[in-house]
Design a protein around this motif. Structure first.
Motif, mmCIF file in Angstrom:
data_model
loop_
_atom_site.group_PDB
_atom_site.id
_atom_site.type_symbol
_atom_site.label_atom_id
_atom_site.label_comp_id
_atom_site.label_asym_id
_atom_site.label_seq_id
_atom_site.Cartn_x
_atom_site.Cartn_y
_atom_site.Cartn_z
ATOM 1 N N UNK A 78 0.834 -0.982 0.078
ATOM 2 C CA UNK A 78 0.107 -0.233 0.129
ATOM 3 C C UNK A 78 0.693 1.804 0.284
ATOM 4 N N UNK A 79 1.394 1.568 0.109
ATOM 5 C CA UNK A 79 3.022 2.653 -0.033
ATOM 6 C C UNK A 79 2.798 2.818 -1.724
ATOM 7 N N UNK A 80 3.300 4.496 -1.257
ATOM 8 C CA UNK A 80 2.697 5.005 -2.881
ATOM 9 C C UNK A 80 3.926 5.718 -2.582
ATOM 10 N N UNK A 81 4.999 4.886 -3.740
ATOM 11 C CA UNK A 81 6.098 5.217 -4.216
ATOM 12 C C UNK A 81 6.327 6.839 -4.576
ATOM 13 N N UNK A 82 7.518 7.204 -3.857
ATOM 14 C CA UNK A 82 7.434 8.664 -3.502
ATOM 15 C C UNK A 82 8.634 9.330 -4.772
ATOM 16 N N UNK A 83 9.520 7.749 -4.742
ATOM 17 C CA UNK A 83 10.414 8.659 -5.769
ATOM 18 C C UNK A 83 10.300 7.702 -7.726
ATOM 19 N N UNK A 84 11.277 8.152 -8.453
ATOM 20 C CA UNK A 84 11.343 7.886 -9.632
ATOM 21 C C UNK A 84 11.711 6.528 -9.234
ATOM 22 N N UNK A 85 11.422 5.288 -10.295
ATOM 23 C CA UNK A 85 11.128 3.882 -10.308
ATOM 24 C C UNK A 85 11.917 3.631 -11.410
ATOM 25 N N UNK A 86 12.557 3.478 -11.982
ATOM 26 C CA UNK A 86 13.848 2.811 -12.776
ATOM 27 C C UNK A 86 13.759 1.398 -12.302
ATOM 28 N N UNK A 87 13.731 0.023 -13.350
ATOM 29 C CA UNK A 87 13.695 -1.277 -13.026
ATOM 30 C C UNK A 87 14.270 -1.795 -14.312
ATOM 31 N N UNK A 88 14.939 -2.728 -13.956
ATOM 32 C CA UNK A 88 15.938 -3.198 -15.350
ATOM 33 C C UNK A 88 15.399 -5.615 -15.479
ATOM 34 N N UNK A 89 15.178 -5.298 -16.393
ATOM 35 C CA UNK A 89 15.116 -7.008 -16.799
ATOM 36 C C UNK A 89 15.732 -7.381 -18.421
ATOM 37 N N UNK A 90 16.404 -8.849 -18.366
ATOM 38 C CA UNK A 90 16.805 -8.847 -19.579
ATOM 39 C C UNK A 90 16.638 -7.901 -20.740
ATOM 40 N N UNK A 91 17.100 -7.663 -21.476
ATOM 41 C CA UNK A 91 17.402 -6.276 -22.870
ATOM 42 C C UNK A 91 16.085 -5.870 -22.305
ATOM 43 N N UNK A 92 15.835 -5.160 -20.975
ATOM 44 C CA UNK A 92 14.694 -4.081 -20.704
ATOM 45 C C UNK A 92 14.820 -3.120 -19.831
ATOM 46 N N UNK A 93 14.364 -1.891 -19.664
ATOM 47 C CA UNK A 93 14.577 -0.691 -19.106
ATOM 48 C C UNK A 93 13.234 -0.250 -18.810
ATOM 49 N N UNK A 94 13.002 0.079 -17.259
ATOM 50 C CA UNK A 94 11.167 0.060 -17.457
ATOM 51 C C UNK A 94 11.090 0.788 -16.477
ATOM 52 N N UNK A 95 10.932 2.484 -17.092
ATOM 53 C CA UNK A 95 10.392 3.507 -15.802
ATOM 54 C C UNK A 95 8.655 3.244 -15.698
ATOM 55 N N UNK A 96 9.562 3.033 -13.804
ATOM 56 C CA UNK A 96 8.044 2.801 -13.763
ATOM 57 C C UNK A 96 7.196 3.299 -12.972
ATOM 58 N N UNK A 97 7.582 4.728 -12.104
ATOM 59 C CA UNK A 97 7.130 5.758 -11.519
ATOM 60 C C UNK A 97 7.450 6.935 -11.853
ATOM 61 N N UNK A 98 7.039 8.104 -12.643
ATOM 62 C CA UNK A 98 7.253 8.916 -13.185
ATOM 63 C C UNK A 98 5.854 10.220 -13.187
ATOM 64 N N UNK A 99 6.336 10.342 -12.699
ATOM 65 C CA UNK A 99 4.936 11.516 -12.355
ATOM 66 C C UNK A 99 5.691 12.536 -12.299
ATOM 67 N N UNK A 100 4.538 13.855 -11.621
ATOM 68 C CA UNK A 100 5.031 15.069 -11.159
ATOM 69 C C UNK A 100 6.976 14.613 -10.133
ATOM 70 N N UNK A 101 7.974 15.777 -10.954
ATOM 71 C CA UNK A 101 7.856 16.779 -12.052
ATOM 72 C C UNK A 101 8.495 15.457 -12.839
ATOM 73 N N UNK A 102 8.605 14.581 -12.870
ATOM 74 C CA UNK A 102 8.990 14.103 -13.983
ATOM 75 C C UNK A 102 9.346 15.398 -15.888
ATOM 76 N N UNK A 103 8.528 15.446 -15.938
ATOM 77 C CA UNK A 103 8.517 16.473 -16.700
ATOM 78 C C UNK A 103 9.174 17.714 -17.349
#
Length: 405
Positions: free
Chosen positions: A359-384
């Protein structure tokens, strides 16, 4: 499933999502390693149709964010870079500064904490008393305030268009991703809604409101889900009441900044947003309901744990959503002269908020990696605001994968 051949790649890096982060990533890749073939798949007919193009247009200073966090580092750096980028390419922008105003004594400790946080983040701030508030905003009342000089406004959709043009990437609009087939030894193949198959060596997921779904299609479990929160805005019929940007003291328990007043680059003053649950990933009104997406949200244990933990806050936000009078009352804490008739409903936005299983609201930007993949998973404001440094970080990871492929 889509079959991945071992030859005939359509691109080196395949970016899913044509918002400002995806386009900044494409831009950063082609500048870091010229000749890298980048393709961007965007399901809409043009760029920046969701979070990028449906926000208040504020270039955030970085004052709110925990020192050392990605948000703090990238927002401070990104604000300066965004102003420079807009100036270089003739994109409408202005460095206006903003006030953060305490209207109740209980808010004063949080306001003072923001002063300290701003200084730790290297942001110039000025503390103001009630009389000094009027020097900046004659119609705004408060017990105390801080002035943050590096905040501004710009046309983020215009920035996204420039990034798209300047990246040299091939951008395919109307390309809705249906399936992803990843072969760690070969790369990825993506099936789009029109039946096309696109093959790349590395995938970058910048799908915003749908980023968790794309991660799962790729075969990675992000251990979070996007819970969409709609932010509703009003336009101020008497824009002369507000000179620049005025914010309340935010609740430190939430990654939302509260209802604020923003004079945009067009001269209009926007009021909002609140934060209410959306009934679809792109649920810009209460009448937009997508049962499958709503079911996914309700099936996530974190949704219910978040609701139990924060129901009082949520109830207040819902009340302001359904009652214009209640919304006006919230605004009048900052701007006593405003009347209910001064508020004119305008376009809403939806925040892609990552929520963990507990139930935690992720407060920071979240970037994860998998095989041959980069996932940007939390990028709300101030991401712009932070999109240029975020794009470079994602590009760095993607290029490292490409080099090891």
């Amino acid at each position: 499933m889509v079959q991945v051949p071992d030859v005939a790649y359509d691109c080196d890096v395949l970016v899913i999502g044509g918002g400002i982060v995806g386009l900044s990533t494409a831009y950063a890749i082609t500048r870091a390693v010229p000749g890298t073939r980048v393709m961007v798949l965007e399901k809409e007919p043009g760029p920046a149709r969701h979070q990028t193009g449906r926000n208040s247009g504020v270039i955030h200073s970085g004052i709110y964010y925990r020192p050392g966090s990605l948000k703090a580092r990238y927002a401070v750096r990104g604000a300066a870079e965004m102003v420079k980028f807009c100036a270089e390419y003739g994109i409408a922008h202005a460095v206006t500064g903003k006030l953060i105003v305490a209207t109740e004594r209980e808010e004063l400790p949080c306001l003072h904490a923001l002063v300290q946080r701003g200084r730790e983040n290297g942001i110039p701030v000025r503390e103001l008393g009630p009389a000094q508030i009027a020097d900046y905003e004659p119609e705004v009342q408060g017990l105390a305030a801080i002035h943050v000089g590096t905040t501004g406004v710009c046309d983020f959709a215009g920035v996204a268009r420039q990034l798209a043009e300047g990246s040299g990437a091939e951008i395919r609009y109307g390309a809705d991703v249906i399936r992803v087939d990843r072969r760690p030894a070969l790369g990825v193949a993506v099936l789009t809604g029109d039946g096309s198959v696109v093959r790349g060596r590395v995938l970058v997921n910048c799908a915003g409101l749908h980023c968790d779904e794309i991660a799962r299609l790729t075969g990675d479990d992000p251990e979070m889900r996007i819970v969409p929160f709609r932010g509703e805005y009003y336009s101020l019929a008497r824009p002369e009441l507000v000179r620049g940007l005025v914010y309340p003291v935010p609740d430190p328990a939430f990654p939302f900044l509260g209802v604020h007043l923003t004079r945009g680059i067009d001269g209009d003053v926007h009021i909002g947003p609140n934060a209410v649950p959306a009934l679809a990933r792109e649920g810009y009104a209460w009448g937009v309901v997508r049962p499958r997406e709503l079911g996914t949200t309700l099936a996530w244990p974190g949704t219910w744990r978040m609701a139990r933990r924060h129901w009082r806050y949520g109830a207040g936000e819902l009340r302001r959503s359904v009652s214009k009078r209640a919304f006006t009352a919230a605004v009048r804490r900052l701007l006593p002269a405003v009347e209910e008739g001064d508020l004119v409903a305008t376009a809403a936005g939806v925040r892609a908020q990552a929520v963990l299983r507990d139930g935690t609201l992720v407060d920071d930007f979240l970037i994860q990696e998998g095989p041959r993949a980069v996932h940007v998973l939390n990028a709300p404001s101030p991401a712009a605001t932070a999109s240029l440094p975020i794009g470079r970080e994602v590009a760095r990871r993607a290029l490292a994968m490409l080099g090891n492929a």
